[in-house]
Design a protein around this motif. Structure first.
Motif, PDB file in Angstrom:
ATOM      1  N   ILE A   1       0.832  -1.207   0.000  1.00  0.00           N
ATOM      2  CA  ILE A   1       0.000   0.000   0.000  1.00  0.00           C
ATOM      3  C   ILE A   1       0.864   1.253   0.000  1.00  0.00           C
ATOM      4  N   SER A   2       1.910   1.261   0.812  1.00  0.00           N
ATOM      5  CA  SER A   2       2.762   2.463   0.888  1.00  0.00           C
ATOM      6  C   SER A   2       3.539   2.683  -0.406  1.00  0.00           C
ATOM      7  N   ILE A   3       3.979   1.612  -1.063  1.00  0.00           N
ATOM      8  CA  ILE A   3       4.705   1.765  -2.326  1.00  0.00           C
ATOM      9  C   ILE A   3       3.779   2.339  -3.393  1.00  0.00           C
TER      10      ILE A   3
ATOM     11  N   VAL B   1      -6.032   5.498 -13.561  1.00  0.00           N
ATOM     12  CA  VAL B   1      -6.184   4.108 -13.109  1.00  0.00           C
ATOM     13  C   VAL B   1      -7.258   3.988 -12.033  1.00  0.00           C
ATOM     14  N   LEU B   2      -7.636   2.726 -11.781  1.00  0.00           N
ATOM     15  CA  LEU B   2      -8.421   2.373 -10.605  1.00  0.00           C
ATOM     16  C   LEU B   2      -7.545   1.505  -9.720  1.00  0.00           C
ATOM     17  N   VAL B   3      -7.481   1.837  -8.435  1.00  0.00           N
ATOM     18  CA  VAL B   3      -6.665   1.071  -7.496  1.00  0.00           C
ATOM     19  C   VAL B   3      -7.583   0.379  -6.483  1.00  0.00           C
ATOM     20  N   SER B   4      -7.464  -0.961  -6.405  1.00  0.00           N
ATOM     21  CA  SER B   4      -8.247  -1.751  -5.455  1.00  0.00           C
ATOM     22  C   SER B   4      -7.366  -2.113  -4.273  1.00  0.00           C
ATOM     23  N   ILE B   5      -7.899  -1.936  -3.074  1.00  0.00           N
ATOM     24  CA  ILE B   5      -7.139  -2.152  -1.838  1.00  0.00           C
ATOM     25  C   ILE B   5      -7.644  -3.409  -1.120  1.00  0.00           C
ATOM     26  N   PHE B   6      -6.709  -4.272  -0.727  1.00  0.00           N
ATOM     27  CA  PHE B   6      -7.039  -5.463   0.070  1.00  0.00           C
ATOM     28  C   PHE B   6      -6.024  -5.547   1.205  1.00  0.00           C
TER      29      PHE B   6
ATOM     30  N   PHE C   1      -6.284 -12.086  -1.082  1.00  0.00           N
ATOM     31  CA  PHE C   1      -6.028 -13.416  -1.637  1.00  0.00           C
ATOM     32  C   PHE C   1      -4.756 -14.018  -1.050  1.00  0.00           C
ATOM     33  N   THR C   2      -3.712 -13.199  -0.885  1.00  0.00           N
ATOM     34  CA  THR C   2      -2.425 -13.702  -0.410  1.00  0.00           C
ATOM     35  C   THR C   2      -2.314 -13.735   1.110  1.00  0.00           C
ATOM     36  N   GLY C   3      -3.270 -13.100   1.811  1.00  0.00           N
ATOM     37  CA  GLY C   3      -3.174 -13.048   3.268  1.00  0.00           C
ATOM     38  C   GLY C   3      -2.262 -11.944   3.756  1.00  0.00           C
ATOM     39  N   GLU C   4      -1.891 -11.008   2.889  1.00  0.00           N
ATOM     40  CA  GLU C   4      -1.072  -9.858   3.261  1.00  0.00           C
ATOM     41  C   GLU C   4      -1.551  -8.657   2.445  1.00  0.00           C
ATOM     42  N   ASN C   5      -1.074  -7.468   2.773  1.00  0.00           N
ATOM     43  CA  ASN C   5      -1.501  -6.273   2.047  1.00  0.00           C
ATOM     44  C   ASN C   5      -1.331  -6.460   0.544  1.00  0.00           C
ATOM     45  N   SER C   6      -2.399  -6.171  -0.204  1.00  0.00           N
ATOM     46  CA  SER C   6      -2.349  -6.354  -1.648  1.00  0.00           C
ATOM     47  C   SER C   6      -3.014  -5.178  -2.359  1.00  0.00           C
TER      48      SER C   6
END
Length: 461
Positions: free
Chosen positions: A32-34, A67-72, A78-83
């Motif tokens: 997310i920070s990157i 762009v559109l940015v989706s936050i998870f 899906f990966t179990g970490e910030n995506s």
């Protein structure tokens, strides 16, 4: 943290090339920070998980794209970490520029299957479910997709976990006996253990036997069209595919190489193999084709023996059938006799009399496309008859090998119980069975195993 999850990775998640949109995926603690460093819009570090935000990707003052940015966030991804998933326009130039920009700001290029590997390592799915992700992507028919979805949703792994947990209980009791070896105590009732191992042995045998069915569904059912020259093999292939795929000629020996093509019948993929005509020949090239014919016969799950109904004698028919049956004896193959050119026969009744008592015979005219649908129905029925009544079907070679080894170890446990061997020897075989079952679900893994499995995935998945 594992070496596989210590960095933030990025990759193109959609197919490379020009398209309407492209999706670039990031995953890792700094994802997310990157992304926030290069995104001009909302502060992504302050938004909720599972939200989508419009803005621009900028490199300095230069706008690369809207762009559109989706936050998870964390375990919700899906990966179990910030995506992060960045939806850009589908220009290959834009894709590369955005990926390079993310790498400049601290991300690393993802390896094949690394996102799915992280999902496994972070407990989002077990190993067999992770492998099913690749099968879902590769599915090319309704049935192969259905099997892959069942596995991805845990149908197969749940079955293995239940079997493994039952065995672990007795394994712990056997191990406890070893700790009290000098006192000659018995915590694990041998009759109960034998009953359990017999049940597990039966369950594993059922799973193992489902592999023949599952493997052909996953890869496509290979069907070899076999017969002498000029009986209409290429015409039949063209009729099945409803296109002129193979050259048709009255000249014997026209087909000198193997021709393969694929079609879907009621959701199942079939790979048809048109082979060179089987006959005695001095032609070197034709002989090579005939040799390939027998190789494809060995590889096929279903064999269509095509004969010219208007010419063949009963003696020749029985000889052809015997030749094929001798070749496939003891193998799990199905044989269908296809009597072609019934439109050229003098009298239909006389032709049917010639084939009286020959099982699995279908009368067709490949040229007139008469009764072709009957072949398709018979092929589908043959495959369906190989399916087990249970919902769990093994489709993965690695799983098949592990189940086979586990079953061999359980057979040794049964043999040991019959021979009243000591607990330490029983424990060795039980441990081996548990080890093999654990390899399937990922309860037991090595870096080499994980690298081998996920190297077969596409980058970005």
């Amino acid at each position: 943290m594992s070496q596989y999850t210590s960095s933030t990775i990025c990759a193109l998640a959609t197919a490379p090339g020009i398209g309407a949109i492209a999706i670039i995926r990031l995953s890792g603690e700094e994802a997310i920070s990157i992304c926030n460093k290069v995104f001009n819009g909302k502060d992504l570090t302050a938004v909720d998980s599972h939200t989508v935000h419009f803005g621009t990707i900028k490199e300095g003052d230069k706008i690369l794209d809207e762009v559109l940015v989706s936050i998870f966030k964390g375990k919700k991804s899906f990966t179990g970490e910030n995506s992060i998933e960045i939806s850009t326009h589908g220009s290959p130039y834009i894709q590369q520029q955005v990926i390079q920009l993310l790498i400049k700001n601290g991300a690393e290029s993802a390896g094949p299957g690394e996102f799915t590997m992280r999902a496994f390592l972070n407990g989002k799915m077990d190993l067999s479910q992770a492998e099913a992700v690749a099968d879902v992507i590769a599915a090319n028919s309704e049935t192969s997709h259905e099997l892959a979805m069942k596995q991805m949703r845990g149908g197969f792994s749940n079955e293995i976990q239940k079997l493994r947990e039952e065995l672990i209980h007795f394994a712990s009791l056997i191990e406890l006996e070893l700790d009290f070896g000098e006192e000659d105590v018995e915590f694990a009732d041998r009759d109960d253990l034998k009953q359990l191992v017999t049940k597990l042995n039966s369950a594993l045998t059922k799973l193992i036997s489902s592999f023949d069915y599952g493997n052909v569904i996953k890869s496509g059912v290979p069907v070899a069209i076999i017969g002498e020259p000029n009986v209409g093999k290429s015409t039949l292939l063209n009729a099945l595919l409803n296109e002129d795929r193979a050259i048709v000629s009255d000249i014997a020996g026209t087909t000198r190489d193997v021709i393969e093509d694929e079609m879907i019948i009621k959701g199942i993929s079939f790979r048809f193999i048109d082979t060179a005509g089987i006959r005695e020949t001095t032609d070197t090239i034709e002989s090579l084709g005939i040799e390939k014919t027998f190789q494809k016969l060995d590889q096929a799950s279903i064999v269509l023996l095509l004969v010219d109904a208007s010419k063949i004698t009963r003696e020749a028919l029985e000889a052809d059938i015997k030749k094929i049956k001798d070749r496939i004896e003891g193998k799990s193959k199905r044989l269908i006799i296809v009597a072609n050119k019934v439109d050229k026969a003098d009298a239909k009744a006389r032709v049917e009399e010639k084939f009286e008592g020959i099982e699995n015979t279908i009368f067709i005219s490949a040229k007139a496309k008469e009764n072709i649908k009957t072949i398709e129905t018979r092929l589908f029925d043959f495959v369906q008859s190989g399916a087990l009544n249970n919902d769990v079907v093994v489709t993965n070679v690695r799983h098949y090998e592990a189940l086979t080894k586990a079953n061999e170890s359980l057979a040794k446990v049964l043999e040991g119980l019959d021979n009243n061997i000591t607990g330490d020897f029983l424990a060795m075989d039980i441990r081996q069975a548990l080890h093999q079952l654990g390899l399937i679900t990922g309860d037991i893994t090595t870096d080499d195993l994980l690298d081998n499995i996920f190297s077969k995935f596409c980058i970005g998945k």
